[in-house]
Scaffold this motif. Sequence first.
Motif, PDB file in Angstrom:
ATOM      1  N   ARG A   1      -3.535  -4.578  -9.703  1.00  0.00           N
ATOM      2  CA  ARG A   1      -4.744  -4.225 -10.457  1.00  0.00           C
ATOM      3  C   ARG A   1      -4.847  -2.710 -10.467  1.00  0.00           C
ATOM      4  NH1 ARG A   1      -9.938  -3.042  -9.107  1.00  0.00           N
ATOM      5  NH2 ARG A   1      -9.636  -3.647  -6.944  1.00  0.00           N
ATOM      6  N   THR A   2      -5.180  -2.152 -11.618  1.00  0.00           N
ATOM      7  CA  THR A   2      -5.312  -0.703 -11.747  1.00  0.00           C
ATOM      8  C   THR A   2      -6.788  -0.298 -11.783  1.00  0.00           C
ATOM      9  OG1 THR A   2      -5.198  -0.855 -14.160  1.00  0.00           O
ATOM     10  CG2 THR A   2      -3.123  -0.452 -12.987  1.00  0.00           C
ATOM     11  N   PHE A   3      -7.038   0.964 -11.491  1.00  0.00           N
ATOM     12  CA  PHE A   3      -8.401   1.488 -11.548  1.00  0.00           C
ATOM     13  C   PHE A   3      -8.910   1.545 -12.987  1.00  0.00           C
ATOM     14  CE2 PHE A   3      -7.037   3.420  -7.459  1.00  0.00           C
ATOM     15  CZ  PHE A   3      -8.034   2.888  -6.656  1.00  0.00           C
TER      16      PHE A   3
ATOM     17  N   ALA B   1      -5.065   0.177  -7.897  1.00  0.00           N
ATOM     18  CA  ALA B   1      -6.219  -0.141  -7.051  1.00  0.00           C
ATOM     19  C   ALA B   1      -5.798  -1.107  -5.947  1.00  0.00           C
ATOM     20  CB  ALA B   1      -7.345  -0.738  -7.888  1.00  0.00           C
ATOM     21  N   THR B   2      -5.123  -2.183  -6.319  1.00  0.00           N
ATOM     22  CA  THR B   2      -4.607  -3.147  -5.346  1.00  0.00           C
ATOM     23  C   THR B   2      -3.283  -3.696  -5.846  1.00  0.00           C
ATOM     24  OG1 THR B   2      -5.736  -5.047  -6.356  1.00  0.00           O
ATOM     25  CG2 THR B   2      -6.909  -3.897  -4.580  1.00  0.00           C
TER      26      THR B   2
ATOM     27  N   ARG C   1      -6.133  -4.317 -16.983  1.00  0.00           N
ATOM     28  CA  ARG C   1      -6.135  -3.787 -15.619  1.00  0.00           C
ATOM     29  C   ARG C   1      -5.402  -4.698 -14.642  1.00  0.00           C
ATOM     30  NH1 ARG C   1     -11.669  -3.311 -13.651  1.00  0.00           N
ATOM     31  NH2 ARG C   1     -10.662  -2.326 -11.891  1.00  0.00           N
ATOM     32  N   HIS C   2      -5.118  -5.931 -15.036  1.00  0.00           N
ATOM     33  CA  HIS C   2      -4.465  -6.903 -14.153  1.00  0.00           C
ATOM     34  C   HIS C   2      -3.065  -7.200 -14.682  1.00  0.00           C
ATOM     35  CE1 HIS C   2      -8.170  -7.858 -11.925  1.00  0.00           C
ATOM     36  NE2 HIS C   2      -8.751  -7.534 -13.067  1.00  0.00           N
TER      37      HIS C   2
ATOM     38  N   LYS D   1       0.804  -1.219   0.000  1.00  0.00           N
ATOM     39  CA  LYS D   1       0.000   0.000   0.000  1.00  0.00           C
ATOM     40  C   LYS D   1       0.838   1.271   0.000  1.00  0.00           C
ATOM     41  CE  LYS D   1      -4.129  -1.864   1.946  1.00  0.00           C
ATOM     42  NZ  LYS D   1      -5.302  -1.222   1.459  1.00  0.00           N
TER      43      LYS D   1
ATOM     44  N   GLU E   1      -1.138   6.436  -8.005  1.00  0.00           N
ATOM     45  CA  GLU E   1      -2.554   6.783  -7.833  1.00  0.00           C
ATOM     46  C   GLU E   1      -3.470   5.952  -8.738  1.00  0.00           C
ATOM     47  OE1 GLU E   1      -0.799   9.791 -10.718  1.00  0.00           O
ATOM     48  OE2 GLU E   1      -0.227   9.106  -8.733  1.00  0.00           O
ATOM     49  N   GLN E   2      -2.902   5.252  -9.714  1.00  0.00           N
ATOM     50  CA  GLN E   2      -3.702   4.378 -10.577  1.00  0.00           C
ATOM     51  C   GLN E   2      -3.755   2.937 -10.067  1.00  0.00           C
ATOM     52  OE1 GLN E   2      -3.001   4.546 -14.785  1.00  0.00           O
ATOM     53  NE2 GLN E   2      -2.742   6.765 -14.778  1.00  0.00           N
TER      54      GLN E   2
END
Length: 158
Positions: free
Chosen positions: A103-105, A144-145, A112-113, A87, A141-142
């Motif tokens: 994973r991205t937003f 997600a996880t 995205r993965h 994080k 910032e892009q």
Amino acid sequence: MSKLTALIQELVEPLLTPMGYELVDLQYGREGGRYILRLFIDRPEGIGLDDCEQVSRVVSALLDEKDPIPHSYYLEVSSPGLERPLKKEADFNRFAGRKVKLRTFAPINGQRHFQGRLLGYQDGQVRMHLEEGWDLAIPLEQVATARLVFDLADDEED
């Protein structure tokens, strides 16, 4: 992060840091008709049951005193596990060289993965070498996880 979880993090982190623990993540929500606050802690030498018990005692006392949660809840303290989430900026440098899933937003190059070897964090971007054989830099910032992927080969190197 909700206002309540941000407040809990503000209260708990300064308590854990001098004890040698890192607050990796916290989750708060309703499950099965009851509220649960989960703290995921870590330290370089790993986490054991005694660590979880110690942190549970001191955090419970702090939360009883400050009373930020307006109703009854269950407190759970555990390690983040082998596939811990990444994080903070420092996480991406600390675990450079390890296998990760990210994973991205929004899609980047149509996807995205992503999975590959983490190269680190630099200039606001998470850098990784993808399994497809090319390098990618993703603005933090892009993301997600992001989490480690358990790989026995990585574990044997440590």
